[in-house]
Design an enzyme around this catalytic site. Structure first.
Site, mmCIF file in Angstrom:
data_model
loop_
_atom_site.group_PDB
_atom_site.id
_atom_site.type_symbol
_atom_site.label_atom_id
_atom_site.label_comp_id
_atom_site.label_asym_id
_atom_site.label_seq_id
_atom_site.Cartn_x
_atom_site.Cartn_y
_atom_site.Cartn_z
ATOM 1 N N ASP A 129 0.851 -1.197 0.000
ATOM 2 C CA ASP A 129 0.000 0.000 0.000
ATOM 3 C C ASP A 129 0.886 1.245 0.000
ATOM 4 O O ASP A 129 0.833 2.049 0.919
ATOM 5 C CB ASP A 129 -0.931 -0.002 1.227
ATOM 6 N N ASP A 188 7.136 0.991 1.864
ATOM 7 C CA ASP A 188 6.819 0.006 0.803
ATOM 8 C C ASP A 188 7.680 0.327 -0.428
ATOM 9 O O ASP A 188 8.254 -0.575 -1.056
ATOM 10 C CB ASP A 188 5.350 0.112 0.360
ATOM 11 N N ASN A 219 -2.644 2.474 3.748
ATOM 12 C CA ASN A 219 -2.120 3.813 4.036
ATOM 13 C C ASN A 219 -3.013 4.903 3.467
ATOM 14 O O ASN A 219 -3.116 5.991 4.028
ATOM 15 C CB ASN A 219 -0.728 3.989 3.422
ATOM 16 N N PHE A 260 -0.473 -1.566 12.475
ATOM 17 C CA PHE A 260 -1.368 -1.008 11.452
ATOM 18 C C PHE A 260 -1.811 -2.033 10.395
ATOM 19 O O PHE A 260 -3.008 -2.198 10.137
ATOM 20 C CB PHE A 260 -0.682 0.194 10.786
ATOM 21 N N ASN A 261 -0.863 -2.701 9.738
ATOM 22 C CA ASN A 261 -1.223 -3.568 8.601
ATOM 23 C C ASN A 261 -2.184 -4.686 9.017
ATOM 24 O O ASN A 261 -3.073 -5.071 8.243
ATOM 25 C CB ASN A 261 0.023 -4.215 7.979
ATOM 26 N N HIS A 314 10.207 -0.412 8.187
ATOM 27 C CA HIS A 314 9.417 -1.633 8.380
ATOM 28 C C HIS A 314 9.459 -2.551 7.149
ATOM 29 O O HIS A 314 9.904 -3.694 7.225
ATOM 30 C CB HIS A 314 7.943 -1.266 8.622
ATOM 31 N N ASP A 315 8.931 -2.031 6.032
ATOM 32 C CA ASP A 315 8.672 -2.911 4.891
ATOM 33 C C ASP A 315 9.927 -3.492 4.228
ATOM 34 O O ASP A 315 9.903 -4.658 3.794
ATOM 35 C CB ASP A 315 7.804 -2.173 3.859
HETATM 36 C C1 BDR Z 1 3.293 -0.470 8.439
HETATM 37 O O1 BDR Z 1 2.303 0.548 8.288
HETATM 38 C C2 BDR Z 1 2.582 1.342 7.167
HETATM 39 O O2 BDR Z 1 2.407 2.690 7.456
HETATM 40 C C3 BDR Z 1 4.005 1.042 6.762
HETATM 41 O O3 BDR Z 1 4.138 1.138 5.351
HETATM 42 C C4 BDR Z 1 4.228 -0.362 7.246
HETATM 43 O O4 BDR Z 1 3.849 -1.319 6.273
HETATM 44 C C5 BDR Z 1 3.984 -0.282 9.777
HETATM 45 O O5 BDR Z 1 3.066 -0.428 10.815
HETATM 46 CA CA CA Z 2 3.271 -0.652 4.037
#
Ligand code: BDR
Ligand code: CA
Length: 317
Positions: free
Chosen positions: A13, A18, A42, A167-168, A240-241
């Site tokens: 996203d 990403d 997102n 979040f994801n 993160h990604d």
């Molecule tokens: C995740 O949430 C998104 O904002 C970032 O791209 C990442 O995948 C982190 O919690």
């Molecule tokens: Ca992401």
């Protein structure tokens, strides 16, 4: 003789991190990117899809790009403008898409790639698990064509969007539940590792020093992404990604522990939590390789080297 390339589907996203994950994937000769699919998270699905097309244009990813579902399997759409801006990818100017969107929706493009691939395909999923779950529900017979799914999502000890949920996973817990119960080999890059995968302003400058167009855009993305995290007290930008791609290239730079992970789909306070059985008793067979630690220096070096692969590439912006 060079080993066969790993066929890859990039699902996300985008999103700054990403986009940087996709930059690393495209820069790595170990991979052959077969498809790119957008997911809502997102930002709206329209915005994440547009961003996916712009990123592919910038990086020279020439695989088909398909739009995912506009919301989670059972949940309403979410967005995170505080993290990624109103466009979902605020910051440096990007090229307009140079390619058309695939007429297929994301789960169908994924299914086509799996069906047509001689080798098993790896899916890197850096947003909600909506598309992957829809694929598994609609085409269970294709499960055996998936080599593994490398996910950014969850956190075994804490969340970020709520105290319990990352979040994801929170965007679509029912989808995550389907994926974690699927029996497909899973790598889970949760907050346990991704909040340690920090890039600092000096790393951004090292990236910028590569001097090419992609390096400049990546450094600007990092600047933007860091502003939000700095306001929360992070000492750097948590990448993160990119962890979900990096572990496929260099598992040795990560500490990995296997656990049985379940997704909380109910829960008054804990919807979207990833609950791991860490008690060490005889319990269910682990379903996820959970990334718990990273050699930060090696991770930063991997990204700093990756941008150099774009030397000589320039698109009109
Ligand atoms: C995740 O949430 C998104 O904002 C970032 O791209 C990442 O995948 C982190 O919690
Ligand atoms: Ca992401």
């Amino acid at each position: 003789m060079r080993e066969k390339k790993i066929p890859l589907i990039l699902d996300g996203d985008p999103g700054h991190d990403d986009a940087i994950a996709w930059m690393l994937a495209k820069a790595s000769p170990e991979f052959e990117i077969k498809a790119v699919t957008s997911v809502s998270g997102n930002q709206t699905i329209e915005k994440t899809t547009y961003n996916a097309l712009r990123i592919c244009t910038l990086l020279g990813i020439d695989a088909p790009v398909a739009m995912g579902l506009p919301h989670g399997l059972l949940s309403e759409p979410f967005d995170a403008p505080s993290v990624h801006g109103q466009s979902g990818l605020d910051g440096p100017k990007l090229p307009e898409p140079a390619m058309e969107l695939s007429p297929l929706r994301a789960p169908e493009l994924m299914a086509k790639v799996l069906r047509e691939s001689e080798d098993k395909v790896t899916i890197v999923s850096t947003g909600a698990q909506t598309n992957v779950a829809a694929l598994l529900l609609a085409h269970p017979e294709l499960k055996e064509k998936i080599e593994r799914i490398s996910i950014m999502g969850g956190g075994l000890t804490h969340g970020n969007w709520t105290p319990a949920a990352e979040f994801n996973i929170l965007v679509d817990p029912e989808a995550a539940d389907i994926v974690f119960k699927s029996g497909v080999e899973l790598y889970m890059a949760g907050l346990d590792v991704t909040e340690k995968a920090l890039l600092f302003p000096e790393d951004f400058e090292n990236i910028r020093k590569a001097g090419n167009q992609v390096a400049g855009v990546v450094a600007d993305w990092l600047d933007f992404f860091y502003q939000f995290h700095r306001s929360l007290g992070y000492p750097g930008a948590p990448l993160h990604d990119p962890c979900a791609v990096a572990v496929l290239l260099h598992p040795e730079i990560f500490t990995i522990e296997d656990y049985y992970v379940e997704i909380e789909t109910a829960g008054e306070y804990s919807r979207g939590a990833t609950v791991a059985d860490m008690r060490g008793f005889e319990g269910p067979v682990p379903n996820a390789h959970c990334l718990m630690g990273v050699d930060r220096e090696a991770f930063a070096k991997l990204l700093t080297e990756a941008v150099k692969a774009y030397e000589g590439r320039r698109v009109e912006i």
